[in-house]
Design a protein around this motif. Structure first.
Motif: not given
Length: 193
Positions: A144-155, A157-162, A186-191
């Motif tokens: 599952q693609n995930q957006l992760v904070e590098v310093a802490t490794g905290t996920v 949110r899920e990131f539903p794109f490739d 946040t993974g929200a599409e910008i219109l």
């Protein structure tokens, strides 16, 4: 064209962020030893960085080096040493081992539990990265693609794109439903217009 003979399997080569060097992950066909080489595109000079048997044991299940966003380091996902392993499921990651792209020495570890999509999967400020992470669904692990904070490794949110490509700290290009479209972190599409 240039050829580079050797008794190794080459995994997907990856261009450096500035486009001047090629990072090649290699695995010895005889010993299974994992290493990387950097090829200078202008001169053709090849620099080999043997990572040794220890890296081959520490990274399992499709191991590939990737560039850091600044092009000064490369990194390798490390498999969780105590998690159960199965050929039917992706192996759990423990973090990222970072190496100098100049001399190949290990420099530090990052608590990111996934495989970065490449150098541009990191935000320009280095705060976030989009990885091929893992989730458990119905008792089975899957990617599952995930957006992760590098310093802490905290996920975060899920990131539903490739194929994420951070353009600025607040804009990402990615593919999914459309060929390419802009997103916010946040993974929200910008219109657009």
């Amino acid at each position: 064209p240039r050829t580079f003979p050797g008794n190794e399997a080459f995994l997907e080569p990856q261009w450096s962020p500035d486009g001047t060097r090629l990072l090649v992950s290699t695995m010895s066909k005889d010993s299974g030893e994992l290493s990387f080489r950097i090829i200078d595109a202008g001169s053709g000079q090849v620099t080999n960085f043997p990572s040794g048997e220890s890296m081959s044991r520490r990274c399992t299940d499709y191991c590939q080096f990737t560039w850091a966003r600044d092009g000064l380091e490369v990194m390798l996902p490390i498999t969780d040493p105590v998690a159960p392993r199965s050929e039917a499921e992706p192996h759990l990651r423990w973090g990222l081992q970072v190496f100098s792209a100049t001399d190949g020495h290990a420099t530090r570890r990052l608590p990111v539990k996934g495989d970065p999509w490449g150098p541009f999967a990191f935000s320009p400020n280095g705060r976030y990265v989009v990885v091929k992470g893992q989730v458990t669904v119905d008792g089975r692990r899957r990617h599952q693609n995930q957006l992760v904070e590098v310093a802490t490794g905290t996920v975060v949110r899920e990131f539903p794109f490739d194929f994420p490509y951070w353009v600025t700290n607040d804009r990402i290009l990615a593919s999914g439903r459309a060929p390419v479209f802009p997103l916010d972190p946040t993974g929200a599409e910008i219109l657009l217009g």
